[in-house]
Enzyme design. Structure first.
Site, PDB file in Angstrom:
ATOM      1  N   ARG A  95       0.843  -1.213   0.000  1.00  0.00           N
ATOM      2  CA  ARG A  95       0.000   0.000   0.000  1.00  0.00           C
ATOM      3  C   ARG A  95       0.874   1.257   0.000  1.00  0.00           C
ATOM      4  N   LEU A 136      10.276  14.864   2.181  1.00  0.00           N
ATOM      5  CA  LEU A 136       9.969  15.965   3.100  1.00  0.00           C
ATOM      6  C   LEU A 136      10.820  15.827   4.370  1.00  0.00           C
ATOM      7  N   THR A 137      10.785  14.633   4.984  1.00  0.00           N
ATOM      8  CA  THR A 137      11.472  14.407   6.258  1.00  0.00           C
ATOM      9  C   THR A 137      12.991  14.499   6.097  1.00  0.00           C
ATOM     10  N   PRO A 139      16.930  14.292   8.459  1.00  0.00           N
ATOM     11  CA  PRO A 139      17.459  13.667   9.677  1.00  0.00           C
ATOM     12  C   PRO A 139      17.067  14.444  10.943  1.00  0.00           C
ATOM     13  N   ILE A 168      12.871   7.934   3.278  1.00  0.00           N
ATOM     14  CA  ILE A 168      12.081   8.215   2.091  1.00  0.00           C
ATOM     15  C   ILE A 168      11.685   6.919   1.379  1.00  0.00           C
ATOM     16  N   CYS A 247      -0.463  17.167   0.030  1.00  0.00           N
ATOM     17  CA  CYS A 247      -0.175  15.813  -0.474  1.00  0.00           C
ATOM     18  C   CYS A 247      -0.419  14.788   0.636  1.00  0.00           C
ATOM     19  N   LEU A 248       0.052  15.135   1.837  1.00  0.00           N
ATOM     20  CA  LEU A 248      -0.116  14.218   2.968  1.00  0.00           C
ATOM     21  C   LEU A 248      -1.588  13.959   3.245  1.00  0.00           C
ATOM     22  N   GLU A 372       3.558   9.757   8.059  1.00  0.00           N
ATOM     23  CA  GLU A 372       2.397  10.565   7.650  1.00  0.00           C
ATOM     24  C   GLU A 372       1.768  11.284   8.832  1.00  0.00           C
ATOM     25  N   GLY A 373       2.615  11.715   9.777  1.00  0.00           N
ATOM     26  CA  GLY A 373       2.135  12.308  11.021  1.00  0.00           C
ATOM     27  C   GLY A 373       1.994  11.212  12.047  1.00  0.00           C
TER      28      GLY A 373
HETATM   29  P1  TGC Z   1      -0.296  24.747   9.881  1.00  0.00           P
HETATM   30  O1  TGC Z   1      -0.332  26.171  10.326  1.00  0.00           O
HETATM   31  O2  TGC Z   1      -1.250  23.779  10.453  1.00  0.00           O
HETATM   32  O3  TGC Z   1      -0.448  24.681   8.284  1.00  0.00           O
HETATM   33  C1  TGC Z   1       0.410  25.391   7.429  1.00  0.00           C
HETATM   34  C2  TGC Z   1      -0.324  25.515   6.108  1.00  0.00           C
HETATM   35  O4  TGC Z   1      -0.696  24.214   5.609  1.00  0.00           O
HETATM   36  C3  TGC Z   1      -2.122  24.087   5.519  1.00  0.00           C
HETATM   37  N1  TGC Z   1      -2.455  22.750   5.984  1.00  0.00           N
HETATM   38  C4  TGC Z   1      -2.927  21.780   5.194  1.00  0.00           C
HETATM   39  N2  TGC Z   1      -3.253  21.775   3.895  1.00  0.00           N
HETATM   40  C5  TGC Z   1      -3.718  20.636   3.375  1.00  0.00           C
HETATM   41  N3  TGC Z   1      -3.827  19.503   4.090  1.00  0.00           N
HETATM   42  C6  TGC Z   1      -3.492  19.465   5.394  1.00  0.00           C
HETATM   43  N4  TGC Z   1      -3.580  18.333   6.098  1.00  0.00           N
HETATM   44  C7  TGC Z   1      -3.025  20.633   6.008  1.00  0.00           C
HETATM   45  N5  TGC Z   1      -2.613  20.959   7.245  1.00  0.00           N
HETATM   46  C8  TGC Z   1      -2.270  22.247   7.219  1.00  0.00           C
HETATM   47  C9  TGC Z   1      -2.666  25.171   6.416  1.00  0.00           C
HETATM   48  O5  TGC Z   1      -3.955  25.574   6.007  1.00  0.00           O
HETATM   49  C10 TGC Z   1      -1.645  26.263   6.209  1.00  0.00           C
HETATM   50  O6  TGC Z   1      -1.878  26.842   4.925  1.00  0.00           O
HETATM   51  P2  TGC Z   1      -1.607  28.402   4.657  1.00  0.00           P
HETATM   52  O7  TGC Z   1      -1.901  28.576   3.218  1.00  0.00           O
HETATM   53  O8  TGC Z   1      -2.570  29.097   5.569  1.00  0.00           O
HETATM   54  O9  TGC Z   1      -0.166  28.658   5.038  1.00  0.00           O
HETATM   55  O10 TGC Z   1       1.177  24.282  10.079  1.00  0.00           O
HETATM   56  P3  TGC Z   1       1.854  23.812  11.384  1.00  0.00           P
HETATM   57  O11 TGC Z   1       3.306  24.133  11.269  1.00  0.00           O
HETATM   58  O12 TGC Z   1       1.102  24.298  12.588  1.00  0.00           O
HETATM   59  O13 TGC Z   1       1.640  22.237  11.218  1.00  0.00           O
HETATM   60  C11 TGC Z   1       1.920  21.496  12.236  1.00  0.00           C
HETATM   61  C12 TGC Z   1       1.740  20.005  11.927  1.00  0.00           C
HETATM   62  C13 TGC Z   1       2.420  19.304  13.055  1.00  0.00           C
HETATM   63  C14 TGC Z   1       0.264  19.654  11.915  1.00  0.00           C
HETATM   64  C15 TGC Z   1       2.351  19.593  10.561  1.00  0.00           C
HETATM   65  O14 TGC Z   1       3.642  20.074  10.471  1.00  0.00           O
HETATM   66  C16 TGC Z   1       2.340  18.082  10.372  1.00  0.00           C
HETATM   67  O15 TGC Z   1       1.353  17.523   9.911  1.00  0.00           O
HETATM   68  N6  TGC Z   1       3.456  17.385  10.742  1.00  0.00           N
HETATM   69  C17 TGC Z   1       3.615  15.969  10.474  1.00  0.00           C
HETATM   70  C18 TGC Z   1       4.646  15.778   9.396  1.00  0.00           C
HETATM   71  C19 TGC Z   1       4.328  14.601   8.536  1.00  0.00           C
HETATM   72  O16 TGC Z   1       3.207  14.100   8.482  1.00  0.00           O
HETATM   73  N7  TGC Z   1       5.282  14.148   7.780  1.00  0.00           N
HETATM   74  C20 TGC Z   1       5.077  13.096   6.838  1.00  0.00           C
HETATM   75  C21 TGC Z   1       6.227  12.952   5.876  1.00  0.00           C
HETATM   76  S1  TGC Z   1       5.825  12.002   4.446  1.00  0.00           S
HETATM   77  C22 TGC Z   1       5.612  10.445   4.988  1.00  0.00           C
HETATM   78  O17 TGC Z   1       5.614  10.124   6.113  1.00  0.00           O
HETATM   79  C23 TGC Z   1       5.378   9.470   3.920  1.00  0.00           C
HETATM   80  S2  TGC Z   1       5.191   7.857   4.433  1.00  0.00           S
HETATM   81  C24 TGC Z   1       4.950   7.207   2.928  1.00  0.00           C
HETATM   82  C25 TGC Z   1       4.429   5.840   2.860  1.00  0.00           C
HETATM   83  O18 TGC Z   1       3.186   5.644   2.837  1.00  0.00           O
HETATM   84  O19 TGC Z   1       5.283   4.917   2.734  1.00  0.00           O
HETATM   85  P1  FAD Z   2      10.040  12.965  15.624  1.00  0.00           P
HETATM   86  O1  FAD Z   2       9.355  14.086  14.937  1.00  0.00           O
HETATM   87  O2  FAD Z   2      11.418  13.194  16.139  1.00  0.00           O
HETATM   88  O3  FAD Z   2       9.114  12.461  16.814  1.00  0.00           O
HETATM   89  C1  FAD Z   2       9.594  11.571  17.831  1.00  0.00           C
HETATM   90  C2  FAD Z   2       8.506  11.463  18.896  1.00  0.00           C
HETATM   91  O4  FAD Z   2       8.220  12.760  19.438  1.00  0.00           O
HETATM   92  C3  FAD Z   2       7.169  10.947  18.318  1.00  0.00           C
HETATM   93  O5  FAD Z   2       6.534  10.140  19.267  1.00  0.00           O
HETATM   94  C4  FAD Z   2       6.365  12.222  18.131  1.00  0.00           C
HETATM   95  O6  FAD Z   2       4.961  11.994  18.178  1.00  0.00           O
HETATM   96  C5  FAD Z   2       6.840  13.050  19.327  1.00  0.00           C
HETATM   97  N1  FAD Z   2       6.629  14.461  19.108  1.00  0.00           N
HETATM   98  C6  FAD Z   2       7.214  15.271  18.177  1.00  0.00           C
HETATM   99  N2  FAD Z   2       6.744  16.518  18.273  1.00  0.00           N
HETATM  100  C7  FAD Z   2       5.825  16.516  19.269  1.00  0.00           C
HETATM  101  C8  FAD Z   2       4.987  17.504  19.857  1.00  0.00           C
HETATM  102  N3  FAD Z   2       4.923  18.761  19.394  1.00  0.00           N
HETATM  103  N4  FAD Z   2       4.186  17.138  20.890  1.00  0.00           N
HETATM  104  C9  FAD Z   2       4.195  15.870  21.334  1.00  0.00           C
HETATM  105  N5  FAD Z   2       4.973  14.888  20.834  1.00  0.00           N
HETATM  106  C10 FAD Z   2       5.771  15.213  19.809  1.00  0.00           C
HETATM  107  N6  FAD Z   2       9.016  10.862   5.226  1.00  0.00           N
HETATM  108  C11 FAD Z   2       8.981  11.418   3.978  1.00  0.00           C
HETATM  109  O7  FAD Z   2       9.160  12.627   3.814  1.00  0.00           O
HETATM  110  N7  FAD Z   2       8.767  10.645   2.870  1.00  0.00           N
HETATM  111  C12 FAD Z   2       8.581   9.311   2.950  1.00  0.00           C
HETATM  112  O8  FAD Z   2       8.361   8.645   1.925  1.00  0.00           O
HETATM  113  C13 FAD Z   2       8.632   8.700   4.245  1.00  0.00           C
HETATM  114  N8  FAD Z   2       8.519   7.352   4.359  1.00  0.00           N
HETATM  115  C14 FAD Z   2       8.725   6.770   5.582  1.00  0.00           C
HETATM  116  C15 FAD Z   2       8.785   5.370   5.671  1.00  0.00           C
HETATM  117  C16 FAD Z   2       9.042   4.765   6.899  1.00  0.00           C
HETATM  118  C17 FAD Z   2       9.171   3.264   6.973  1.00  0.00           C
HETATM  119  C18 FAD Z   2       9.169   5.553   8.066  1.00  0.00           C
HETATM  120  C19 FAD Z   2       9.386   4.895   9.398  1.00  0.00           C
HETATM  121  C20 FAD Z   2       9.109   6.924   7.989  1.00  0.00           C
HETATM  122  C21 FAD Z   2       8.894   7.546   6.742  1.00  0.00           C
HETATM  123  N9  FAD Z   2       8.911   8.938   6.615  1.00  0.00           N
HETATM  124  C22 FAD Z   2       8.850   9.531   5.376  1.00  0.00           C
HETATM  125  C23 FAD Z   2       9.220   9.777   7.784  1.00  0.00           C
HETATM  126  C24 FAD Z   2       8.039   9.995   8.724  1.00  0.00           C
HETATM  127  O9  FAD Z   2       7.094  10.861   8.161  1.00  0.00           O
HETATM  128  C25 FAD Z   2       8.592  10.555  10.033  1.00  0.00           C
HETATM  129  O10 FAD Z   2       9.266   9.469  10.660  1.00  0.00           O
HETATM  130  C26 FAD Z   2       7.508  11.107  10.932  1.00  0.00           C
HETATM  131  O11 FAD Z   2       6.961  12.289  10.393  1.00  0.00           O
HETATM  132  C27 FAD Z   2       8.032  11.402  12.365  1.00  0.00           C
HETATM  133  O12 FAD Z   2       9.225  12.097  12.328  1.00  0.00           O
HETATM  134  P2  FAD Z   2      10.489  11.568  13.200  1.00  0.00           P
HETATM  135  O13 FAD Z   2      10.675  10.132  12.895  1.00  0.00           O
HETATM  136  O14 FAD Z   2      11.599  12.501  12.930  1.00  0.00           O
HETATM  137  O15 FAD Z   2      10.028  11.671  14.695  1.00  0.00           O
END
Ligand code: TGC
Ligand code: FAD
Length: 393
Positions: A95, A136-137, A139, A168, A247-248, A372-373
């Site tokens: 998936r 996006l992510t 180190p 990634i 995208c997320l 993905e968060g």
């Molecule tokens: P915030 O102020 O909430 O938002 C900034 C701007 O973004 C907009 N926005 C969104 N737009 C679309 N969809 C969403 N879910 C959105 N959430 C926020 C928002 O409206 C704003 O837009 P604008 O135009 O007003 O500037 O930003 P924040 O800094 O407070 O956000 C905090 C937080 C923690 C929610 C955000 O940084 C977050 O979601 N962090 C988690 C990071 C994450 O999910 N990383 C994932 C990396 S990719 C991955 O993991 C792929 S795994 C792939 C696989 O399936 O193998």
């Molecule tokens: P951290 O952000 O360091 O978090 C560590 C701990 O602290 C977590 O429990 C977290 O919930 C907690 N924490 C952090 N901030 C707060 C807060 N404000 N309040 C309370 N608790 C908090 N990323 C991509 O960009 N592209 C990809 O394709 C991708 N694929 C991935 C595939 C795999 C197998 C894995 C494991 C990860 C992948 N990621 C990808 C990265 C993934 O999105 C990140 O691991 C994730 O967003 C968390 O970041 P981190 O690992 O740095 O943990």
């Protein structure tokens, strides 16, 4: 003894689906059973993903499923969700491949790139002939991507990208990377997205070593050492954190459905095992503690199915929002992880063997719980929504 219920759809949610949605689900289910299940154990053991299946996923319309035009299938969000559920019943890594390709690589090109880039990449990506990844992510920046430190500096009609990405999915097997970097300043508003093709000088990828989860998936680090890309490769349609977060939003939606598939896989394994395993002179399925675990699992699976179906209907009507997506990702991934742990306990020692799918799903779900968060980040997104107070600032 009463007649047992054999399925997982105890509430007949199937009745709420359209015929074409059932067709998509059933054809993907057949493919997973015939093409994926026989090979998943070896790929998980070897830490490999069968990239040759990408074109088969493309032929089934599972890459960029909901996108319209450019050779993409344009199916409904519910049909897409059902397909992701079936893929993840096979493995979260399968998936993940489809999520990253469709939601994280094709979606931003479709939404934000100019026509030339869309025409160059999307038709081949929909067929699985080109593979994308999403960087996006970093180190030092995971949950807080607004602080990312990869930079893109303008030099004439090019941008020069420097920085590093980590964790990634598909990174080292991708033909192109969607890379999020800051131009101009250091703020989240300066984030822009770029397409970087494999083979561009200064761009390299390596595989993450020692991974105990999502082993049937490629996970990589990306290195950008003064990588030059033409200015056309920057997405002009979006700037700031909204770009990657949008995208997320698509990918998290697919994960919420996919997690139900994992939960179904571990539930089925637990029921079959409990009925076949005698202890104290009768099948362990006859003991109340085991039945309580199975009842909890089916209970939560049915709720999770209803949750994503309603979310999908809202999405297809164009009225869903990111908070609802967070709610569904958070609930269903935790639910699936709980089911996997419970199923593992029912299988006793066999629960740690890869003869059964349970431990594989359980350790995979640890990644799904994090990427993905993280679960906690989605908790805080919900907390912000219901209080109006952000815990991130
Ligand atoms: P915030 O102020 O909430 O938002 C900034 C701007 O973004 C907009 N926005 C969104 N737009 C679309 N969809 C969403 N879910 C959105 N959430 C926020 C928002 O409206 C704003 O837009 P604008 O135009 O007003 O500037 O930003 P924040 O800094 O407070 O956000 C905090 C937080 C923690 C929610 C955000 O940084 C977050 O979601 N962090 C988690 C990071 C994450 O999910 N990383 C994932 C990396 S990719 C991955 O993991 C792929 S795994 C792939 C696989 O399936 O193998
Ligand atoms: P951290 O952000 O360091 O978090 C560590 C701990 O602290 C977590 O429990 C977290 O919930 C907690 N924490 C952090 N901030 C707060 C807060 N404000 N309040 C309370 N608790 C908090 N990323 C991509 O960009 N592209 C990809 O394709 C991708 N694929 C991935 C595939 C795999 C197998 C894995 C494991 C990860 C992948 N990621 C990808 C990265 C993934 O999105 C990140 O691991 C994730 O967003 C968390 O970041 P981190 O690992 O740095 O943990």
């Amino acid at each position: 003894m009463s007649e047992p219920f054999h399925g997982t759809d105890l509430l007949d949610v199937d009745r709420l689906l359209a015929e074409d949605e059932r067709l998509v689900r059933d054809s993907v289910a057949r493919w997973v059973d015939e093409r994926w299940m026989p090979i998943v154990k070896d790929h998980f053991r070897n830490g490999t993903f069968p990239l040759e299946l990408a074109t088969e996923l493309g032929a089934m319309g599972l890459l960029g499923t909901t996108l319209v035009g450019y050779g993409c299938p344009g199916l409904s969000s519910v049909a897409y969700g059902l397909a992701m559920e079936e893929l993840e019943r096979g493995d979260s890594g399968l998936r993940s491949f489809a999520s990253v390709q469709g939601s994280l690589a094709m979606y931003p090109i479709h939404a934000y790139a100019d026509e030339a880039l869309k025409n160059r990449y999307l038709p081949k990506m929909a067929k699985g002939e080109l593979v994308g990844c999403f960087g996006l992510t970093e180190p030092d920046h995971g949950s807080d991507p607004g602080a990312l430190s990869t930079r893109a500096v303008r030099d004439g009609r090019e941008y020069v990208i420097s920085g590093e990405k980590l964790w990634i999915t598909n990174g080292s097997c991708a033909d192109l990377a969607i890379v999020w970097a800051k131009v101009d300043g250091q703020g989240a508003d300066d984030i822009r997205g770029f397409v970087v093709e494999k083979g561009t000088p200064g761009f390299s990828a390596y595989d993450v070593d020692g991974k105990l989860s999502l082993r049937a998936s490629v996970t990589s680090g990306l290195v950008f050492d003064e990588v030059r890309v033409p200015e056309e490769n920057m997405f002009k349609g979006v700037r700031g954190l909204r770009g990657p977060l949008s995208c997320l939003n698509q990918a998290r939606y697919g994960i919420a459905w996919g997690a139900v598939g994992s939960a179904i896989a571990v539930y089925r394994a637990a029921v079959d095992y409990a009925k076949a395993r005698p202890q104290f002179g009768r099948p362990i399925a006859g003991f109340q503690l085991v039945q309580a675990k199975l009842a909890d699992m089916i209970n939560e699976i049915v709720k999770g199915q209803l949750l994503v179906l309603q979310l999908g209907r809202l999405k297809d009507a164009g009225v869903s929002n990111p908070v609802q997506v967070s709610l569904a990702k958070r609930n269903n991934v935790k639910m699936a992880l709980d089911c996997a742990r419970s199923s593992r306990s029912i299988l006793g020692a066999n629960g740690i063997s890869d003869e059964y799918p349970v431990f594989r799903h359980m350790v995979n779900l640890e990644s799904v719980f994090t990427y993905e968060g993280t679960h906690d980040i989605h908790t805080l997104i919900l907390g912000r929504a219901v209080t109006g107070i952000s815990a991130f600032e």
